[in-house]
Design a protein around this motif. Sequence first.
Motif, short mmCIF file in Angstrom:
data_model
loop_
_atom_site.label_atom_id
_atom_site.label_comp_id
_atom_site.label_asym_id
_atom_site.label_seq_id
_atom_site.Cartn_x
_atom_site.Cartn_y
_atom_site.Cartn_z
N VAL A 147 0.93 -1.18 0.04
CA VAL A 147 0.09 -0.02 -0.12
C VAL A 147 0.84 1.40 0.06
O VAL A 147 0.53 2.14 -0.69
CB VAL A 147 -0.98 -0.01 1.22
N PRO B 117 -2.11 2.92 -3.85
CA PRO B 117 -3.37 3.56 -4.47
C PRO B 117 -3.20 4.77 -4.51
O PRO B 117 -2.36 5.51 -3.99
CB PRO B 117 -4.50 2.74 -3.52
N VAL C 128 -7.14 7.35 -0.51
CA VAL C 128 -7.41 5.90 -0.05
C VAL C 128 -6.52 5.22 0.77
O VAL C 128 -6.75 4.29 1.37
CB VAL C 128 -8.29 5.19 -1.16
N ARG C 129 -5.22 5.67 0.60
CA ARG C 129 -4.21 4.99 1.28
C ARG C 129 -4.39 4.80 2.69
O ARG C 129 -4.18 3.47 3.19
CB ARG C 129 -2.68 5.85 0.73
N LEU D 156 -7.03 4.85 4.31
CA LEU D 156 -7.83 3.70 4.51
C LEU D 156 -7.61 2.41 4.19
O LEU D 156 -7.92 1.50 5.13
CB LEU D 156 -9.19 4.17 3.81
N LEU D 157 -6.91 2.09 3.31
CA LEU D 157 -6.64 0.79 2.83
C LEU D 157 -5.41 0.21 3.81
O LEU D 157 -5.54 -0.99 4.31
CB LEU D 157 -6.04 0.75 1.37
N ILE E 87 -7.77 -0.77 6.82
CA ILE E 87 -8.63 -2.09 6.77
C ILE E 87 -7.72 -3.28 6.30
O ILE E 87 -8.19 -4.28 7.17
CB ILE E 87 -9.19 -1.79 5.26
N PHE E 88 -6.59 -3.33 5.93
CA PHE E 88 -5.47 -4.36 5.73
C PHE E 88 -4.91 -4.79 7.09
O PHE E 88 -4.67 -5.74 7.45
CB PHE E 88 -4.51 -4.07 4.75
N TYR F 225 -7.30 -12.86 4.01
CA TYR F 225 -6.16 -12.33 3.06
C TYR F 225 -5.82 -13.29 2.19
O TYR F 225 -5.24 -13.00 0.86
CB TYR F 225 -5.03 -12.40 3.98
N HIS G 222 -8.12 -12.41 -0.83
CA HIS G 222 -7.97 -10.97 -1.29
C HIS G 222 -6.56 -11.26 -2.31
O HIS G 222 -6.38 -10.67 -3.32
CB HIS G 222 -7.52 -9.97 -0.14
#
Length: 148
Positions: free
Chosen positions: A38, A44, A48-49, A51-52, A55-56, A85, A88
């Motif tokens: 990320v 990204p 949204v970096r 947020l990702l 989330i991850f 994961y 994903h």
Amino acid sequence: MSDAGEIRETATTVAPSPLYKVAVASYISLMALLAAWVLVLDPPPPAVRILLLVIFLLPLMLGLPGLLARRRYTMQWTGMLSLAYFVHGLIAATGLGLGRWLGSIEVLLALTYFGCSLLVLRYGKRAHQAAKAARDASESSTDTPADN
């Protein structure tokens, strides 16, 4: 007779076996891979970096203290978490470019953690049950009066 410094399985903890160490290494490697993915490798859009990352990494970070403390229950739920994961990684591995390779590595790490944690829990449960049965048998043999 066991060594005084030997760390054994208990009902709530697992022994620090080589398989446990592989599981922890793959778990931490999965965290590092996702952070690098990320932030550096295939970032990204900046909006949204963060947020990702949350989330991850947040679910993995929540499990890390319990995993390092060798808690059996934490290994169980983080093993199930690793399957998310895995999924994903499979989805990312079907994409194009660098995401394909990163997804493949994520699949490998998630499956390694899942398999190792499953084996650690399985062997640990058997060892703990055998030790408990032996302890119960020795306690019951000392409690019974002699028949003379």
